[in-house]
Design a protein around this motif. Structure first.
Motif, PDB file in Angstrom:
ATOM      1  N   PHE A   1      29.482  -9.236  69.292  1.00  9.14           N
ATOM      2  CA  PHE A   1      28.421  -9.356  68.985  1.00  9.14           C
ATOM      3  C   PHE A   1      27.957 -10.321  67.549  1.00  9.14           C
TER       4      PHE A   1
ATOM      5  N   PHE B   1      27.574  -2.401  59.182  1.00  6.72           N
ATOM      6  CA  PHE B   1      26.266  -2.500  59.637  1.00  6.72           C
ATOM      7  C   PHE B   1      26.206  -2.065  61.226  1.00  6.72           C
ATOM      8  N   ALA B   2      27.048  -2.644  61.946  1.00  8.10           N
ATOM      9  CA  ALA B   2      27.041  -2.335  63.492  1.00  8.10           C
ATOM     10  C   ALA B   2      27.090  -0.873  63.664  1.00  8.10           C
ATOM     11  N   SER B   3      27.883  -0.109  62.946  1.00  3.60           N
ATOM     12  CA  SER B   3      27.826   1.242  63.358  1.00  3.60           C
ATOM     13  C   SER B   3      27.133   2.264  62.576  1.00  3.60           C
TER      14      SER B   3
ATOM     15  N   LEU C   1      31.605  -5.897  56.612  1.00  6.73           N
ATOM     16  CA  LEU C   1      30.062  -5.294  56.454  1.00  6.73           C
ATOM     17  C   LEU C   1      29.656  -5.412  57.950  1.00  6.73           C
ATOM     18  N   LYS C   2      30.001  -6.412  58.589  1.00 11.18           N
ATOM     19  CA  LYS C   2      29.774  -6.573  60.057  1.00 11.18           C
ATOM     20  C   LYS C   2      29.808  -5.461  60.758  1.00 11.18           C
TER      21      LYS C   2
ATOM     22  N   ILE D   1      19.026  -4.088  58.414  1.00 16.44           N
ATOM     23  CA  ILE D   1      19.343  -4.532  57.040  1.00 16.44           C
ATOM     24  C   ILE D   1      18.181  -5.115  56.043  1.00 16.44           C
TER      25      ILE D   1
ATOM     26  N   SER E   1      35.168  -9.504  57.839  1.00 18.22           N
ATOM     27  CA  SER E   1      34.167  -9.175  57.065  1.00 18.22           C
ATOM     28  C   SER E   1      33.952  -7.397  57.660  1.00 18.22           C
TER      29      SER E   1
ATOM     30  N   ASP F   1      27.137 -11.699  63.885  1.00 15.73           N
ATOM     31  CA  ASP F   1      27.099 -11.026  62.698  1.00 15.73           C
ATOM     32  C   ASP F   1      25.753 -10.941  62.155  1.00 15.73           C
ATOM     33  N   PRO F   2      25.246  -9.477  61.825  1.00 14.69           N
ATOM     34  CA  PRO F   2      23.719  -9.569  61.714  1.00 14.69           C
ATOM     35  C   PRO F   2      23.491 -10.036  60.121  1.00 14.69           C
ATOM     36  N   LEU F   3      24.510  -9.909  59.322  1.00 14.77           N
ATOM     37  CA  LEU F   3      24.339 -10.130  57.745  1.00 14.77           C
ATOM     38  C   LEU F   3      23.765 -11.732  57.692  1.00 14.77           C
TER      39      LEU F   3
ATOM     40  N   GLN G   1      25.663   4.792  70.244  1.00 13.11           N
ATOM     41  CA  GLN G   1      25.624   5.081  68.682  1.00 13.11           C
ATOM     42  C   GLN G   1      26.125   3.755  68.071  1.00 13.11           C
ATOM     43  N   ALA G   2      26.702   2.898  68.570  1.00 13.94           N
ATOM     44  CA  ALA G   2      27.178   1.824  67.661  1.00 13.94           C
ATOM     45  C   ALA G   2      27.306   0.427  68.418  1.00 13.94           C
ATOM     46  N   LEU G   3      27.299  -0.672  67.737  1.00 13.86           N
ATOM     47  CA  LEU G   3      27.750  -1.649  68.672  1.00 13.86           C
ATOM     48  C   LEU G   3      29.022  -2.044  68.843  1.00 13.86           C
TER      49      LEU G   3
ATOM     50  N   ALA H   1      20.287 -12.003  58.513  1.00 16.95           N
ATOM     51  CA  ALA H   1      19.343 -11.441  57.626  1.00 16.95           C
ATOM     52  C   ALA H   1      19.054 -12.397  56.251  1.00 16.95           C
TER      53      ALA H   1
END
Lengths: 121, 771, 138
Positions: A68, B719-721, B715-716, B736, B713, A70-72, A62-64, A75
């Motif tokens: 991993f 967003f991941a969860s 946010l990281k 995102i 962060s 950072d996706p932000l 369900q979650a990472l 993006a």
């Protein structure tokens, strides 16, 4: 690798700034591209590096889970790349049009472009 | 009947002022009565509060406006405020009445009433405001209306220059005042004057106290034209006479004095405060008196005498004794009444004869008897002749000055001397035009219309009434004003007659000296003709030099920075971003370079970096267009590889696509590209190289500095969860982009669409040359 | 630089790359891809076709005026915000519908938004390529 990326970022900035200070408009466009890369690298490296772990939620989870990337920042960079592309493309068209109109790509020779209405420029 | 709130009166004032120009056009000749009714109504409404104020209970009001800035609409009507309110509205009535006839032949008379109404309301705001910021707001409004009114004859260049001068001087002072108020607000934590009332100890012991005093006094001195900021006032005489009477003698120039009086209790009482005010006031008093001596223009004579009186008033506040406050109060009222009258008389003379040169006027008593009587009454008050209020003013002034230790003797000499100069001015303005033989060139002159006579006459008569029954009219107000200024009642009655004493003797000396100076004047002036003051000692020259210097500097700076050279613009922008930023970096982090903890690299990373460096080097040195494009492509793919290695496949994918398209775009324009040529000289290259290299080094250091600490962060993690449960997507980056931060993306694609329209427009754009 | 082989193969590549770009777009929510990458790949497909066959032919095959596609893309993206506005939710809050169709699965406004991005990126890239190719007279 952070050190290498930091050096590459600096190199890109230096090359970009050097090129946008040239008289040839083509070089200026290359400079803009360099600055684009530089900014992306800056965001990427200051967003911290995580090797080989893209931000995808694995099947069944369900979650990472760490580690991993950072996706932000990714993006942000993704939009920045596309916007940068739009800017470069616009700059290329602009360059081509101004070259057609003025017959020069020398920035220093364009000081008089304001007078183009007068007709004798 | 309940009294209307003060705020409502202020709002009504502004509303009526805004409507006044339309009413003037609508009513034409009948506007006369409306014009006078407006200030009189305000006067009446304010007088309804007189019993309350006189009994020692100030009227207080407070509405919240911008609480986050500490800006409230709070007003207070106490003795000091009410005194000013009465002066502003009563003299306002006379001036409105007068001006509606005086300005009948002016083209833009309608807007005049808008301006002067705005001034009157703002002035009321200044004296009513309890919040310092609100006071500042009204303060600036009076400066602006003064600017508009001085420049009313805007087709005359000198008139515009005078208006600008007044605006710049008072505006600069206004900024200083604001700074002082902000400091004061910081020190005390409140912008309400009334809440500062008990904080005197706190304020005067604060280390910022000298700065507060300096800033607030600069504000007050510029507004009240104290030396060395006095020079704008004589030039302000470019305004129509009613304006000079109202703003530049009776009311606005007293705003600075009001401010000193109002702040006296809050931040005064120290040697610094008292002595600064005393010295500035005394200096202005005597120098303006001296300067008035050689004037020939009616209005300039009055202007310099106004300066002298303003100096006297400031000096009295500086002395600060009970007696001085009493003298201040009486002198203030007396001056407003007689000086307003005399300015209106000067305006009448100008209006009827067409000249303001005292040398060309004379023998007009027969032609203008009412004006002459009015002028005489006001002049007697100004000279300090019994039984007018000016007499009481001068007597109390002398008494207060004599009490000063240890400089009383010096000050009394100065006070008597400057009063003697006032006598000279009155003789020149109030008597000389009317006495003597009728002049042939002034044969056709006749009396002014009645509306121009009523106002000045009533003001002059008021001076007489106040002189005869001072305690009845203003006794209570004096006591209450003293509470505002000194926070104690004086317990002094105002009396006309004090018996035969030293002060009375001084009054006689003053009159005699004045007459003597008047008789000597032609002789002295002929001797002074060849004398010219060096520019160095004239503050007006400082102002002009400063203004001219600023323009020269602006011209130089503009041509230096904005010379049409795009590359120089860029260099300036880069350097001015780089230098402060690197200063910050080095001052916070020192010169130490923090290397990342993990220095390990794999061979392919090194290889990748080498490829990128080589491509960059190739591009920078390339003399071939194709080589440059290929290098750019290689470089782009190298960057894409970095994204792949560090877990950003989406970014990498996009990069690859973009680099491909970029190469295509460049190939498309290749045919049109000019050949690469070396245009810059070597020095230019080295200079640009240095700029570029320092920027690059700075960025590298920044990255190292930033990455040396751990990033925390939230946010990281978020967003991941949240990506899968809330965004229904496993690709967090994409979620995102299209969900969590979709608004950003929407903005971005809008920019792209605009770029597309830009391309379209560029292709449509055809200047004459190609077609 | 007309090459028969390139010209012929570009026809097939165009179709293949188009399919790939749509594939990238649709799977973007879960795997690498998305509207940006998809749109760029689609544009690259036409760019390739244009290099092989010339701009007139490329424009004919594309059929639409690129600027229209840009506007359409922006329109679709804006339209994807309508459910959130009409539903009285936060602006651009996503809305999902479970279609129950096996491959497609859940459909939501973010997907629609991504389609808008795809169209817009495709449109602007082609607009610029076609204009630089010099025969762009709308």
């Amino acid at each position: 690798m952070t050190l290498l990326l930091a050096l590459i970022t600096g190199l890109f900035y230096a090359a970009g700034i050097y090129l946008i200070l040239r008289r040839s408009l083509v070089k200026v466009i290359f400079g803009i591209m360099f600055l684009g890369h530089a900014a992306n690298m800056l965001i990427f490296s200051t967003g911290r590096l995580t090797k080989g772990a893209p931000a995808f939620v694995p099947e069944g989870a369900q979650a990472l889970a760490e580690p991993f990337a950072d996706p932000l920042p990714q993006a942000l960079i993704l939009t920045a790349i596309v916007i940068g592309f739009g800017l470069q493309a616009f700059a290329i068209v602009l360059f081509r049009r101004s070259f057609e109109e003025l017959g020069t790509d020398d920035v220093d020779a364009m000081r008089t472009t304001d007078r183009i209405e007068g007709g004798d420029a | 009947m309940r009294n209307p709130p003060l705020l409502a009166l202020i709002i009504t004032g502004f509303a009526v002022s805004a409507a006044a120009p339309y009413l003037y056009r609508l009513l034409k000749a009948r506007f006369v009565w409306f014009g006078a009714a407006f200030p009189l109504t305000l006067f009446t409404v304010f007088m309804l509060r007189y019993p309350q104020v006189a009994s020692g209970v100030p009227v207080r009001e407070r509405w919240s406006w911008v609480p986050s800035l500490g800006l409230d609409l709070s007003f207070v009507l106490d003795g000091l405020s009410l005194t000013f309110v009465m002066l502003v509205t009563l003299i306002g009535a006379a001036v409105f009445l007068y001006a509606s006839v005086y300005l009948r032949h002016y083209e833009e008379a309608d807007r005049f009433f808008g301006f002067i109404g705005m001034f009157m309301t703002s002035m009321l705001g200044v004296v009513l405001a309890d919040n310092m910021l609100l006071l500042f707001l009204f303060w600036e409004l009076t400066s602006i209306s003064s600017f508009l009114l001085i420049g009313f004859n805007h087709h005359v260049p000198s008139s515009r220059a005078s208006a600008l001068k007044a605006l710049l001087v008072t505006g600069a002072g206004g900024l200083a005042l604001l700074a002082g108020m902000l400091l004061l607000g910081n020190v005390t934590g409140s912008f309400e004057l009334s809440s500062l009332y008990a904080m005197n100890d706190l304020i005067i012991s604060h280390r910022l106290y000298p700065a507060i005093v300096a800033l607030i006094l600069v504000g007050a001195f510029t507004k009240s034209a104290q030396f060395p900021f006095h020079f704008w006032l004589p030039d302000a005489m470019a305004a129509p006479s009613p304006v000079s009477a109202y703003l530049h003698s009776a009311t606005m120039v007293k705003a600075g004095i009001y401010l000193i009086a109002r702040f006296n209790h809050e931040i005064g009482g120290t040697v610094l405060w008292q002595d600064t005010i005393l010295v500035a006031g005394a200096t202005t008093m005597i120098f303006a008196g001296l300067l008035s001596y050689r004037q020939n223009d009616l209005k300039r004579l009055l202007a310099y005498s106004t300066l002298s009186v303003l100096g006297t008033l400031v000096m009295l506040l500086g002395i600060g004794s009970k007696l001085a406050i009493k003298a201040f109060f009486i002198y203030l009222i007396a001056h407003s009444l007689y000086k307003g009258t005399l300015f209106l008389v000067a305006g009448t003379l100008d209006h009827e004869t067409g000249t303001r040169d005292v040398g060309k006027l004379g023998g007009l008593f027969r032609a203008m008897p009412v004006t002459a009587v009015t002028a005489a009454l006001a002049s007697f008050s100004m000279m300090g002749v019994i039984p007018l209020i000016g007499f009481i003013g001068k007597e109390t002034l002398y008494k207060a000055v004599l009490d000063v230790q240890p400089w009383g003797m010096l000050l009394i000499v100065l006070a008597v001397a400057s009063s003697a100069f006032l006598v000279v001015v009155t003789l020149l303005v109030g008597f000389r035009p009317f006495l003597g033989k009728p002049r042939p060139e002034l044969q056709k002159v006749h009396e002014a219309p009645i509306a121009m006579l009523v106002g000045p006459f009533i003001l002059a008569i008021s001076g007489l009434l106040l002189g005869l029954f001072p305690d009845f009219f203003v006794g209570r107000l004096l006591e209450e004003s003293a509470v505002s200024i000194l926070s104690q009642r004086l317990g002094i009655e105002i009396e006309l007659w004090h018996g035969f004493n030293l002060v009375l003797l001084l009054s006689f000396v003053t009159l005699l000296a004045g007459v003597g100076l008047y008789l000597l004047r032609p002789f002295v002036l002929s001797r002074m003709e060849p004398l010219h003051l060096p520019g160095l000692v004239k503050p007006s020259i400082w102002y002009e030099e400063a203004l001219a210097g600023m323009l020269r500097f602006a011209t130089w700076l503009t041509s230096a920075l904005q010379n049409g050279d795009l590359r120089r613009y860029l260099a300036v922008i880069i350097l001015s971003a780089l230098i402060p930023a690197s200063l910050m970096l080095f001052s916070s982090g020192g010169f130490s370079v923090t290397l990342p903890a993990d220095l390990s690299v794999t061979p392919y990373e090194v290889a990748l970096a080498l490829i990128i460096v080589l491509a960059t080097a190739l591009l920078l040195t390339s003399d071939s267009r194709l080589k440059a494009i290929v290098s750019m492509g290689v470089l782009g793919f190298g960057v894409g590889m970095i994204f792949i290695i560090y877990g950003a496949p989406d970014v990498a994918l996009t990069t690859f696509a973009i680099e491909t398209l970029n190469v295509i775009l460049f190939v498309l324009v290749l045919a049109h590209l000019p050949k690469f040529t070396s245009r810059s000289r070597t020095t230019g290259r080295i200079r640009d190289g240095l700029i570029a290299a320092s920027a690059g080094i700075f960025m590298t250091l920044t990255v190292l500095q930033v990455t040396s600490t751990a990033l925390s962060s939230r946010l990281k993690e978020y967003f991941a969860s949240a990506s899968l449960p809330d965004g229904h997507g496993r690709n967090v980056v994409n979620v995102i982009l299209v969900d969590f931060r979709a608004f950003d993306t929407l903005g971005e694609i809008t920019v792209l669409a605009i770029a597309a329209i830009g391309v379209f427009a560029l292709l449509k754009l055809r200047t004459g040359k190609t077609d | 630089m007309h090459s028969l082989i390139l010209s012929t193969s570009s026809r097939y590549l165009l179709v293949l790359l188009q399919l790939f770009s749509v594939f990238l777009l649709l799977r973007g929510h879960n795997e690498p891809g998305g509207g940006f990458a998809g749109g760029l790949v689609a544009a690259a497909a036409y760019a390739l076709y244009f290099i092989a066959n010339g701009v007139t032919e490329a424009r004919r095959v594309f059929r639409f005026e690129p600027l229209t596609v840009v506007v359409a893309g922006l329109g679709v993206a804006l339209a994807s915000t309508l459910p959130s506005i009409l539903g009285g939710m936060e602006f651009m809050q996503s809305v999902w519908v479970n279609t129950g169709i096996p491959v497609i699965g859940k459909v939501g406004t973010p997907l629609l938004f991504d389609v808008g991005v795809y169209l817009l990126v495709l449109g602007i890239t082609l607009k610029i390529i076609f204009s630089l190719a010099g025969e762009d007279e709308p």
